[in-house]
Design a protein around this motif. Structure first.
Motif, PDB file in Angstrom:
ATOM      1  N   ASN A  19       0.799  -1.223   0.000  1.00 21.72           N
ATOM      2  CA  ASN A  19       0.000   0.000   0.000  1.00 21.72           C
ATOM      3  C   ASN A  19       0.830   1.270   0.000  1.00 21.72           C
ATOM      4  N   GLU A  20       2.146   1.115  -0.074  1.00 23.19           N
ATOM      5  CA  GLU A  20       2.976   2.331  -0.009  1.00 23.19           C
ATOM      6  C   GLU A  20       3.243   2.864  -1.416  1.00 23.19           C
ATOM      7  N   ASN A  21       3.460   4.169  -1.465  1.00 25.20           N
ATOM      8  CA  ASN A  21       3.596   4.863  -2.745  1.00 25.20           C
ATOM      9  C   ASN A  21       5.060   4.871  -3.218  1.00 25.20           C
ATOM     10  N   ILE A  22       5.321   4.116  -4.287  1.00 30.81           N
ATOM     11  CA  ILE A  22       6.711   3.995  -4.767  1.00 30.81           C
ATOM     12  C   ILE A  22       7.208   5.299  -5.384  1.00 30.81           C
ATOM     13  N   PHE A  23       6.351   5.954  -6.153  1.00 36.52           N
ATOM     14  CA  PHE A  23       6.743   7.226  -6.789  1.00 36.52           C
ATOM     15  C   PHE A  23       7.172   8.233  -5.729  1.00 36.52           C
ATOM     16  N   ALA A  24       6.261   8.425  -4.741  1.00 38.57           N
ATOM     17  CA  ALA A  24       6.549   9.434  -3.714  1.00 38.57           C
ATOM     18  C   ALA A  24       7.793   9.054  -2.923  1.00 38.57           C
ATOM     19  N   SER A  25       7.951   7.746  -2.616  1.00 40.73           N
ATOM     20  CA  SER A  25       9.128   7.320  -1.838  1.00 40.73           C
ATOM     21  C   SER A  25      10.411   7.634  -2.605  1.00 40.73           C
ATOM     22  N   GLY A  26      10.405   7.296  -3.921  1.00 41.51           N
ATOM     23  CA  GLY A  26      11.595   7.534  -4.737  1.00 41.51           C
ATOM     24  C   GLY A  26      11.982   9.008  -4.738  1.00 41.51           C
ATOM     25  N   VAL A  27      10.962   9.866  -4.852  1.00 42.11           N
ATOM     26  CA  VAL A  27      11.230  11.304  -4.893  1.00 42.11           C
ATOM     27  C   VAL A  27      11.759  11.767  -3.517  1.00 42.11           C
ATOM     28  N   TRP A  28      11.164  11.272  -2.440  1.00 41.87           N
ATOM     29  CA  TRP A  28      11.619  11.663  -1.097  1.00 41.87           C
ATOM     30  C   TRP A  28      13.060  11.234  -0.841  1.00 41.87           C
ATOM     31  N   ILE A  29      13.372   9.970  -1.190  1.00 43.10           N
ATOM     32  CA  ILE A  29      14.727   9.454  -0.913  1.00 43.10           C
ATOM     33  C   ILE A  29      15.758  10.288  -1.679  1.00 43.10           C
ATOM     34  N   THR A  30      15.471  10.492  -2.975  1.00 41.86           N
ATOM     35  CA  THR A  30      16.405  11.275  -3.793  1.00 41.86           C
ATOM     36  C   THR A  30      16.517  12.689  -3.239  1.00 41.86           C
ATOM     37  N   SER A  49      -0.251   3.966  -5.122  1.00 43.66           N
ATOM     38  CA  SER A  49       0.035   5.332  -5.589  1.00 43.66           C
ATOM     39  C   SER A  49      -1.239   6.144  -5.775  1.00 43.66           C
ATOM     40  N   LYS A  50      -2.372   5.568  -5.462  1.00 44.04           N
ATOM     41  CA  LYS A  50      -3.673   6.245  -5.596  1.00 44.04           C
ATOM     42  C   LYS A  50      -3.790   6.927  -6.962  1.00 44.04           C
ATOM     43  N   ASN A  51      -3.419   6.181  -7.984  1.00 42.03           N
ATOM     44  CA  ASN A  51      -3.465   6.674  -9.359  1.00 42.03           C
ATOM     45  C   ASN A  51      -2.591   7.893  -9.616  1.00 42.03           C
ATOM     46  N   PHE A  52      -1.698   8.164  -8.695  1.00 39.31           N
ATOM     47  CA  PHE A  52      -0.760   9.276  -8.842  1.00 39.31           C
ATOM     48  C   PHE A  52      -0.036   9.190 -10.180  1.00 39.31           C
ATOM     49  N   ALA A  53       0.342   7.941 -10.521  1.00 36.45           N
ATOM     50  CA  ALA A  53       1.105   7.735 -11.745  1.00 36.45           C
ATOM     51  C   ALA A  53       0.311   8.113 -12.984  1.00 36.45           C
ATOM     52  N   ASP A  54      -1.022   8.091 -12.887  1.00 39.74           N
ATOM     53  CA  ASP A  54      -1.844   8.317 -14.077  1.00 39.74           C
ATOM     54  C   ASP A  54      -2.369   9.737 -14.193  1.00 39.74           C
ATOM     55  N   VAL A  55      -1.947  10.576 -13.291  1.00 40.00           N
ATOM     56  CA  VAL A  55      -2.416  11.961 -13.355  1.00 40.00           C
ATOM     57  C   VAL A  55      -1.691  12.673 -14.493  1.00 40.00           C
ATOM     58  N   HIS A  56      -2.434  13.510 -15.193  1.00 40.12           N
ATOM     59  CA  HIS A  56      -1.805  14.291 -16.248  1.00 40.12           C
ATOM     60  C   HIS A  56      -0.742  15.201 -15.626  1.00 40.12           C
ATOM     61  N   LEU A  57       0.427  15.215 -16.237  1.00 39.86           N
ATOM     62  CA  LEU A  57       1.530  15.978 -15.655  1.00 39.86           C
ATOM     63  C   LEU A  57       1.189  17.454 -15.474  1.00 39.86           C
ATOM     64  N   LEU A  58       0.547  18.024 -16.517  1.00 41.63           N
ATOM     65  CA  LEU A  58       0.245  19.460 -16.435  1.00 41.63           C
ATOM     66  C   LEU A  58      -0.793  19.728 -15.348  1.00 41.63           C
ATOM     67  N   LEU A  80       2.699  10.975 -15.390  1.00 38.98           N
ATOM     68  CA  LEU A  80       3.974  10.641 -14.739  1.00 38.98           C
ATOM     69  C   LEU A  80       4.439   9.273 -15.213  1.00 38.98           C
ATOM     70  N   ALA A  81       3.477   8.342 -15.345  1.00 41.45           N
ATOM     71  CA  ALA A  81       3.830   6.979 -15.760  1.00 41.45           C
ATOM     72  C   ALA A  81       4.462   6.984 -17.151  1.00 41.45           C
ATOM     73  N   SER A  82       3.870   7.729 -18.080  1.00 41.75           N
ATOM     74  CA  SER A  82       4.413   7.684 -19.446  1.00 41.75           C
ATOM     75  C   SER A  82       5.776   8.374 -19.511  1.00 41.75           C
ATOM     76  N   MET A  83       5.908   9.461 -18.758  1.00 41.65           N
ATOM     77  CA  MET A  83       7.203  10.150 -18.731  1.00 41.65           C
ATOM     78  C   MET A  83       8.278   9.212 -18.173  1.00 41.65           C
ATOM     79  N   TRP A  84       7.935   8.538 -17.094  1.00 40.54           N
ATOM     80  CA  TRP A  84       8.888   7.625 -16.446  1.00 40.54           C
ATOM     81  C   TRP A  84       9.304   6.537 -17.432  1.00 40.54           C
ATOM     82  N   GLY A  85       8.310   5.982 -18.157  1.00 39.43           N
ATOM     83  CA  GLY A  85       8.610   4.929 -19.128  1.00 39.43           C
ATOM     84  C   GLY A  85       9.603   5.402 -20.186  1.00 39.43           C
TER      85      GLY A  85
END
Ligand code: PFF
Length: 532
Positions: free
Chosen positions: A289-300, A471-480, A501-506
């Motif tokens: 249930n943890e958010n990988i995107f947010a964790s990656g950004v926090w760690i970095t 990620s509560k669909n965080f990855a699928d939110v339109h970047l803009l 975010l998902a497509s950019m990451w890909g």
């Protein structure tokens, strides 16, 4: 792809915060506090720092997300992870393996025997093991890096003792250098402190993921920030500190070279603990249930913050006391003690600084040991206690060779000759050799393979499926929409938006990161020579 069943009793972090602090502890280490300030000093300051920030965002975050997703999906150490996901046949792996074999043959033709044989063996292994080699390389890199990392961690502990007992009393860098060379040359003492460092690592790993690593990092990471803030306040209140601040933060692009850009990217990799599966291993203990995107950004973000703060802690004091910023690797062990000694209550600042360095090294050291330990626990079914102790002893013994080799390599002429005959560089110590092999070869190659594997073999579609959990669909939110603050507006969450975010990451994982890493790798090993 064959998927094995997941061991039900696998340990877990207590939550996202525990994971972020543990992973940030791994990332924040000698790389941020020892290496980053001196390469910033050597490469001209502010402009280099800006480029470094860009590298962390463009390459660091995407690769970090790959590793965490791989780990959480497979719930395994790096070797288990790649064993589980490697398809029965992969054309790309054969292509890469073939390329390396040819490179090895070319190197042999140029009489680079050691490197030629290494490339041949490695290429053969890629051919034979396919993508499984990435996991193997990660665990071996963890073993090798910790063996010499622990030696430097030991120096930091030794310097805590020296500073606290008021032995760092010198006025000039030349005197500091004599003390430093004296210290690293006294093999018995260095091995003793190396032992203490490894003992602490083993003790923490022995206690397990939550009780050991997480508890230690929940204490050590905040401590790091507190010590840094105290030292920054001290440095900034010195007369003349402004010159140091402007050195760090005024970008002068005329001082930036193409080489500097590649140094920044190479460093981003090491400092974020990427390319060898540390984040795969830590990610394997992360809940669904943890958010990988947010964790990656926090760690970095936390690691980058510490790197920048390190400069803000060191350069104002260096400038205020009239020292040179481009002092190289000796900056932390030679210039900094000399700087602190001149201040009122010098031993206090010196002690705090070296405690900071030792704690940062320890939080990274445990992540390296955990990679190796997790392999024996997952794959060889050893108990955690046995794995931690046995691997700890083996790493300590190998590290002893590095410790001896730094100043007393000449006393082991037979080994020295053998190493020089294989790999060239008559004076290169065992320490330098392992450092070179891991940081310049294994980590970049590991990072490159992790991107290629995630982007093209496991597939960004599968990876993003894993990332979407929590990620509560965080990855699928339109970047803009995200940037405009309209994330929660229903019309902005449509799956028809292409720019998410998902497509950019890909795109980054499939194209941009591999190319950037490859160019940096070729530059580091000297096959691509960019003029300023
Ligand atoms: N990130 C650590 C540092 O900056 O010192 C070094 C490191 C730790 C590299 C753990 C790789 C790793 F797996």
């Amino acid at each position: 792809m064959k998927e094995k069943s997941v061991t039900p009793e696998r340990e877990k972090w207590s939550g996202q915060l525990g994971f972020i602090l543990a992973a940030a502890g791994s990332a924040i280490g000698l790389g941020s506090i020892w290496r980053f300030p001196y390469i910033t000093g050597e490469n001209g300051g502010g402009a280099f720092m800006l480029v470094y920030l860009l590298c962390c965002a463009a390459v660091g975050i995407p690769v970090m997300i790959c590793e965490i997703a791989l780990g959480r999906h497979t719930q395994r150490n790096p070797i288990g992870c790649f064993n589980q996901l490697t398809p029965p046949a992969s054309l790309l792996a054969h292509f890469l393996g073939g390329g390396m074999v040819l490179t090895g043959i070319a190197l042999l033709c140029f009489h680079a025997i050691g490197w030629g044989v290494t490339a041949l063996i490695f290429g053969g292994l890629v051919f034979w093991k396919s993508w499984r080699i990435v996991g193997i390389m990660g665990v071996v890199a963890g073993f090798l890096i910790l063996s010499y990392y622990s030696v430097i961690g030991g120096w930091a502990i030794g310097y805590v003792v020296k500073a606290a007992s008021n032995q760092l009393t010198f006025e000039t860098v030349a005197q500091a250098k004599t003390t430093y060379l004296d210290f690293i040359g006294s093999t018995g003492r260095v091995i003793g402190f190396h032992f203490v460092f490894m003992l602490l690592c083993v003790a923490i790993i022995y206690k397990g993921v939550q009780k050991g690593i997480e508890t230690a990092c929940k204490f050590m990471v905040p401590l790091l920030f507190i010590i840094m803030l105290v030292l920054i306040l001290r440095a900034l209140t010195l007369p003349g500190a402004a010159a140091g601040v402007s050195f760090c933060f005024t970008p002068d692009f005329s001082k930036l070279t193409a080489q500097g850009v590649l140094v920044a990217l190479g460093h981003a990799f090491f400092t974020l603990s990427l390319g060898m599966g540390a984040m795969i291993t830590y990610g394997s203990y992360l809940g669904k249930n943890e958010n990988i995107f947010a964790s990656g950004v926090w760690i970095t973000g936390l690691d980058t913050l510490v790197s920048v703060l390190s400069c803000l802690m060191i350069f104002p004091a260096v400038f205020a006391m009239g020292f040179e910023p481009g002092e190289g690797p000796g900056l932390v062990f030679q210039v900094v003690p000399a700087v602190f000694h001149r201040l009122p209550a010098g031993p206090l600042w010196g002690t705090l600084f070296f405690i900071l360095l030792a704690v940062a090294a320890l939080a990274s050291g445990i992540s390296l040991l955990e990679v190796v330990t997790a392999y024996f626990v997952d794959e060889k079914k050893w108990t955690r206690h046995r794995a931690a102790i046995v691997t700890g002893i083996a790493i300590f013994l190998l590290g002893g060779l590095s410790a001896v080799s730094i100043e007393n390599w000449d006393k082991l002429p037979a080994i020295q000759k053998a190493v020089a005959a294989c790999f060239g560089g008559a004076r290169a110590s065992f320490f330098d050799l392992v450092d070179n092999l891991t940081c310049n070869w294994m980590l970049p190659l590991g990072g490159l393979f992790i991107c290629l594997f995630t982007g093209w073999i496991w597939g960004t579609r599968n990876a993003i499926g894993e990332i979407r959990h929590g990620s509560k669909n965080f990855a699928d939110v339109h970047l803009l929409s995200l940037m405009a603050g309209l994330k929660d507006d229903p019309s902005h969450n449509s799956s028809t938006h292409p720019l998410t975010l998902a497509s950019m990451w890909g795109i980054f994982v499939r194209f941009i990161c591999p190319v950037a890493i490859l160019i940096t790798f070729l530059h580091t090993i000297g096959w691509l020579n960019l003029k300023p």
